[in-house]
Design a protein around this motif. Structure first.
Motif, PDB file in Angstrom:
ATOM      1  N   ASN A 198       6.931  45.841   1.246  1.00 46.61           N
ATOM      2  CA  ASN A 198       6.212  44.853   2.039  1.00 46.61           C
ATOM      3  C   ASN A 198       7.161  43.713   2.385  1.00 46.61           C
ATOM      4  O   ASN A 198       8.177  43.501   1.696  1.00 46.61           O
ATOM      5  CB  ASN A 198       5.015  44.304   1.252  1.00 46.61           C
ATOM      6  CG  ASN A 198       4.008  45.387   0.914  1.00 46.61           C
ATOM      7  OD1 ASN A 198       3.359  45.926   1.796  1.00 46.61           O
ATOM      8  ND2 ASN A 198       3.900  45.708  -0.365  1.00 46.61           N
ATOM      9  N   TYR A 199       6.827  42.963   3.435  1.00 51.50           N
ATOM     10  CA  TYR A 199       7.721  41.872   3.825  1.00 51.50           C
ATOM     11  C   TYR A 199       7.822  40.821   2.728  1.00 51.50           C
ATOM     12  O   TYR A 199       8.843  40.134   2.604  1.00 51.50           O
ATOM     13  CB  TYR A 199       7.272  41.240   5.143  1.00 51.50           C
ATOM     14  CG  TYR A 199       8.402  40.494   5.814  1.00 51.50           C
ATOM     15  CD1 TYR A 199       9.382  41.189   6.524  1.00 51.50           C
ATOM     16  CD2 TYR A 199       8.521  39.117   5.700  1.00 51.50           C
ATOM     17  CE1 TYR A 199      10.440  40.517   7.101  1.00 51.50           C
ATOM     18  CE2 TYR A 199       9.580  38.443   6.279  1.00 51.50           C
ATOM     19  CZ  TYR A 199      10.537  39.144   6.978  1.00 51.50           C
ATOM     20  OH  TYR A 199      11.596  38.489   7.532  1.00 51.50           O
ATOM     21  N   ARG A 200       6.788  40.691   1.928  1.00 48.96           N
ATOM     22  CA  ARG A 200       6.839  39.799   0.771  1.00 48.96           C
ATOM     23  C   ARG A 200       8.033  40.133  -0.118  1.00 48.96           C
ATOM     24  O   ARG A 200       8.703  39.230  -0.650  1.00 48.96           O
ATOM     25  CB  ARG A 200       5.534  39.921  -0.015  1.00 48.96           C
ATOM     26  CG  ARG A 200       5.488  39.144  -1.331  1.00 48.96           C
ATOM     27  CD  ARG A 200       4.139  39.391  -2.016  1.00 48.96           C
ATOM     28  NE  ARG A 200       3.988  38.558  -3.214  1.00 48.96           N
ATOM     29  CZ  ARG A 200       4.315  38.946  -4.438  1.00 48.96           C
ATOM     30  NH1 ARG A 200       4.829  40.162  -4.631  1.00 48.96           N
ATOM     31  NH2 ARG A 200       4.120  38.149  -5.472  1.00 48.96           N
ATOM     32  N   TYR A 214      10.675  33.183  -0.121  1.00 54.78           N
ATOM     33  CA  TYR A 214       9.244  33.210  -0.430  1.00 54.78           C
ATOM     34  C   TYR A 214       8.785  31.809  -0.824  1.00 54.78           C
ATOM     35  O   TYR A 214       9.565  31.007  -1.366  1.00 54.78           O
ATOM     36  CB  TYR A 214       8.981  34.202  -1.559  1.00 54.78           C
ATOM     37  CG  TYR A 214       7.535  34.554  -1.776  1.00 54.78           C
ATOM     38  CD1 TYR A 214       6.791  35.171  -0.777  1.00 54.78           C
ATOM     39  CD2 TYR A 214       6.907  34.281  -2.989  1.00 54.78           C
ATOM     40  CE1 TYR A 214       5.459  35.510  -0.976  1.00 54.78           C
ATOM     41  CE2 TYR A 214       5.582  34.611  -3.198  1.00 54.78           C
ATOM     42  CZ  TYR A 214       4.857  35.220  -2.187  1.00 54.78           C
ATOM     43  OH  TYR A 214       3.534  35.549  -2.385  1.00 54.78           O
ATOM     44  N   HIS A 215       7.521  31.491  -0.547  1.00 51.83           N
ATOM     45  CA  HIS A 215       7.043  30.119  -0.772  1.00 51.83           C
ATOM     46  C   HIS A 215       7.008  29.728  -2.242  1.00 51.83           C
ATOM     47  O   HIS A 215       6.930  28.545  -2.575  1.00 51.83           O
ATOM     48  CB  HIS A 215       5.661  29.919  -0.136  1.00 51.83           C
ATOM     49  CG  HIS A 215       4.612  30.880  -0.621  1.00 51.83           C
ATOM     50  ND1 HIS A 215       4.066  30.825  -1.879  1.00 51.83           N
ATOM     51  CD2 HIS A 215       4.026  31.936   0.005  1.00 51.83           C
ATOM     52  CE1 HIS A 215       3.165  31.795  -2.006  1.00 51.83           C
ATOM     53  NE2 HIS A 215       3.124  32.478  -0.887  1.00 51.83           N
ATOM     54  N   MET A 231       8.961  44.601  -6.114  1.00 54.18           N
ATOM     55  CA  MET A 231       8.015  45.520  -5.471  1.00 54.18           C
ATOM     56  C   MET A 231       6.670  45.564  -6.210  1.00 54.18           C
ATOM     57  O   MET A 231       6.603  45.477  -7.424  1.00 54.18           O
ATOM     58  CB  MET A 231       8.540  46.947  -5.329  1.00 54.18           C
ATOM     59  CG  MET A 231       9.986  47.077  -4.904  1.00 54.18           C
ATOM     60  SD  MET A 231      10.409  46.188  -3.417  1.00 54.18           S
ATOM     61  CE  MET A 231      12.139  46.592  -3.275  1.00 54.18           C
ATOM     62  N   SER A 232       5.601  45.726  -5.424  1.00 54.13           N
ATOM     63  CA  SER A 232       4.246  45.734  -5.975  1.00 54.13           C
ATOM     64  C   SER A 232       3.502  47.047  -5.752  1.00 54.13           C
ATOM     65  O   SER A 232       2.501  47.308  -6.431  1.00 54.13           O
ATOM     66  CB  SER A 232       3.427  44.599  -5.352  1.00 54.13           C
ATOM     67  OG  SER A 232       3.311  44.774  -3.947  1.00 54.13           O
ATOM     68  N   ASP A 233       3.960  47.872  -4.801  1.00 54.00           N
ATOM     69  CA  ASP A 233       3.185  49.057  -4.404  1.00 54.00           C
ATOM     70  C   ASP A 233       3.845  50.340  -4.881  1.00 54.00           C
ATOM     71  O   ASP A 233       5.015  50.591  -4.560  1.00 54.00           O
ATOM     72  CB  ASP A 233       3.062  49.129  -2.875  1.00 54.00           C
ATOM     73  CG  ASP A 233       2.244  47.984  -2.294  1.00 54.00           C
ATOM     74  OD1 ASP A 233       1.856  47.087  -3.063  1.00 54.00           O
ATOM     75  OD2 ASP A 233       1.997  47.996  -1.079  1.00 54.00           O
ATOM     76  N   LEU A 243      15.367  47.476   2.358  1.00 52.02           N
ATOM     77  CA  LEU A 243      14.897  46.106   2.574  1.00 52.02           C
ATOM     78  C   LEU A 243      15.555  45.484   3.807  1.00 52.02           C
ATOM     79  O   LEU A 243      14.899  44.768   4.570  1.00 52.02           O
ATOM     80  CB  LEU A 243      15.184  45.252   1.340  1.00 52.02           C
ATOM     81  CG  LEU A 243      14.290  45.487   0.126  1.00 52.02           C
ATOM     82  CD1 LEU A 243      14.913  44.875  -1.116  1.00 52.02           C
ATOM     83  CD2 LEU A 243      12.898  44.929   0.351  1.00 52.02           C
ATOM     84  N   GLN A 244      16.819  45.768   4.007  1.00 51.58           N
ATOM     85  CA  GLN A 244      17.507  45.258   5.199  1.00 51.58           C
ATOM     86  C   GLN A 244      16.894  45.845   6.467  1.00 51.58           C
ATOM     87  O   GLN A 244      16.754  45.152   7.481  1.00 51.58           O
ATOM     88  CB  GLN A 244      18.994  45.585   5.116  1.00 51.58           C
ATOM     89  CG  GLN A 244      19.758  44.729   4.125  1.00 51.58           C
ATOM     90  CD  GLN A 244      21.206  45.141   3.988  1.00 51.58           C
ATOM     91  OE1 GLN A 244      21.525  46.253   3.589  1.00 51.58           O
ATOM     92  NE2 GLN A 244      22.109  44.244   4.322  1.00 51.58           N
ATOM     93  N   HIS A 245      16.524  47.118   6.408  1.00 55.15           N
ATOM     94  CA  HIS A 245      15.880  47.752   7.558  1.00 55.15           C
ATOM     95  C   HIS A 245      14.541  47.081   7.854  1.00 55.15           C
ATOM     96  O   HIS A 245      14.225  46.788   9.022  1.00 55.15           O
ATOM     97  CB  HIS A 245      15.687  49.243   7.266  1.00 55.15           C
ATOM     98  CG  HIS A 245      14.939  49.984   8.333  1.00 55.15           C
ATOM     99  ND1 HIS A 245      15.369  50.044   9.644  1.00 55.15           N
ATOM    100  CD2 HIS A 245      13.773  50.689   8.282  1.00 55.15           C
ATOM    101  CE1 HIS A 245      14.508  50.765  10.359  1.00 55.15           C
ATOM    102  NE2 HIS A 245      13.541  51.151   9.556  1.00 55.15           N
ATOM    103  N   LEU A 246      13.775  46.806   6.814  1.00 53.37           N
ATOM    104  CA  LEU A 246      12.494  46.122   7.000  1.00 53.37           C
ATOM    105  C   LEU A 246      12.715  44.719   7.563  1.00 53.37           C
ATOM    106  O   LEU A 246      11.992  44.274   8.464  1.00 53.37           O
ATOM    107  CB  LEU A 246      11.756  46.053   5.660  1.00 53.37           C
ATOM    108  CG  LEU A 246      10.346  45.471   5.665  1.00 53.37           C
ATOM    109  CD1 LEU A 246       9.414  46.281   6.544  1.00 53.37           C
ATOM    110  CD2 LEU A 246       9.795  45.399   4.242  1.00 53.37           C
ATOM    111  N   HIS A 247      13.718  44.034   7.062  1.00 55.44           N
ATOM    112  CA  HIS A 247      14.028  42.682   7.509  1.00 55.44           C
ATOM    113  C   HIS A 247      14.453  42.652   8.972  1.00 55.44           C
ATOM    114  O   HIS A 247      14.193  41.671   9.686  1.00 55.44           O
ATOM    115  CB  HIS A 247      15.133  42.099   6.626  1.00 55.44           C
ATOM    116  CG  HIS A 247      15.442  40.670   6.905  1.00 55.44           C
ATOM    117  ND1 HIS A 247      16.698  40.221   7.263  1.00 55.44           N
ATOM    118  CD2 HIS A 247      14.658  39.557   6.886  1.00 55.44           C
ATOM    119  CE1 HIS A 247      16.672  38.924   7.451  1.00 55.44           C
ATOM    120  NE2 HIS A 247      15.456  38.490   7.226  1.00 55.44           N
TER     121      HIS A 247
END
Length: 335
Positions: free
Chosen positions: A39-41, A50-51, A61-63, A319-323
């Motif tokens: 996820n983008y998070r 992240y905030h 990762m969460s999923d 992650l770079q691909h997602l970014h």
């Protein structure tokens, strides 16, 4: 067992380490991880944007989709050999969201799932039926639960309504699929004609390139004959919120999910009053929502849109691909 941890901010801050395999205690379950969804998070946590800052080292990762390989005492919800996905929130099982009791999400501040094995409470698990494979299941917990919460649980989407989804990220694509499952139509905005061209399902009422039409709400009103849409999945943030308000019908709903367009910008709060809009924040979804959407996708044979599958030890590249924003659909890590 092997785990991936964030040792410092940046894609080069991910490191593969060895850890002792955990043993399940009472009501705990040990999973052999088969696939992890990004996820983008996760990108923001790795990069440090992240905030909320988290302490490192941290397993990200969460999923995930995992196979139950060992159970502790008094476990009743799953058994050895089951395949299960892990809910995002520790203790939000059902009902309305309460941050004071929901517990910690995975991948920050709690260690996440990017390991060969993952230990969790049985209360966090949803068993996955055979109609959904490992890769598909790993895409569901965060993005799909968010879309399901926004449109189905909280939004009560109905046949004949019109749903506006922004962009072609994971939440938006799941929202498109859930809207069509409910008999609603979908209007999609994106800055890429190439991505818009890929969306050819019968439920798509129209597509708008927001780069070509900065005042894209006017195009949305044209597509709906001046009426406006019933639901908006707002992922852009403050800069797009004003356009979302202009796009809804009187009494329409805006579900605030992300801030991909940034955190700066403003709007006139009186516009909410004038439109009699319902505006809600969507904090992902509960375990109950995850269970409902898993059952719905299995029974309707709806398949998640998967962009790519990469070996989990190449997490930095994924992650770079997602970014980069070049993906279309979910980015998955396989084991």
């Amino acid at each position: 067992m092997k785990s991936m941890v964030i040792e410092k901010n940046g894609f080069d801050g991910l490191k593969l380490i060895s850890r002792e395999a955990p043993l399940p205690g009472p009501r705990q379950v040990l999973l052999r991880v088969r696939a992890v969804g990004l996820n983008y998070r996760d990108v923001e946590i790795v990069l440090g944007s992240y905030h909320t800052p988290f302490k490192f080292p941290l397993v990200p990762m969460s999923d995930c989709l995992g196979e139950v390989i060992e159970v502790g005492k008094n476990v009743t919800r799953v058994k050895k050999g089951d395949r299960a996905v892990v809910a995002f929130w520790e203790r939000w099982h059902d009902g309305s969201f309460d941050a004071s009791v929901a517990g910690a999400p995975l991948g920050g501040p709690s260690d996440g799932v990017l390991s060969e094995q993952f230990l969790t409470s049985e209360d966090r698990l949803v068993v996955v039926p055979p109609e959904i494979n490992d890769i598909e299941a790993a895409s569901l917990p965060c993005a799909a639960s968010t879309a399901w919460n926004a449109l189905v649980t909280s939004g009560g989407v109905k046949p004949g309504e019109v749903v506006l989804v922004q962009g072609t990220g994971g939440v938006s694509l799941f929202a498109m699929q859930f809207a069509e499952m409910a008999g609603a139509q979908v209007v999609i905005t994106s800055g890429s004609d190439e991505k818009l061209e890929k969306l050819t399902t019968p439920g798509v009422l129209g597509k708008v390139n927001y780069k070509r039409y900065p005042n894209w709400s006017a195009e949305i009103l044209k597509l709906t004959n001046g009426r406006g849409v019933d639901h908006v999945l707002e992922v852009g943030g403050p800069q797009s919120f004003e356009q979302s308000l202009k796009s809804i019908r009187p009494g329409g709903q805006i579900n605030v999910i992300g801030y991909l367009g940034g955190v700066d910008g403003g709007f006139n709060p009186l516009d909410i009053f004038r439109k009699q809009a319902t505006v809600r924040g969507i904090p992902v979804g509960s375990r109950r929502m995850l269970q409902e959407l898993v059952q719905a996708m299995a029974s309707t044979k709806t398949k998640p849109m998967i962009d790519s599958v990469t070996h989990w030890t190449n997490a930095a590249e994924a992650l770079q691909h997602l970014h980069s924003g070049k993906h279309f659909g979910k980015v998955i890590l396989s084991f």
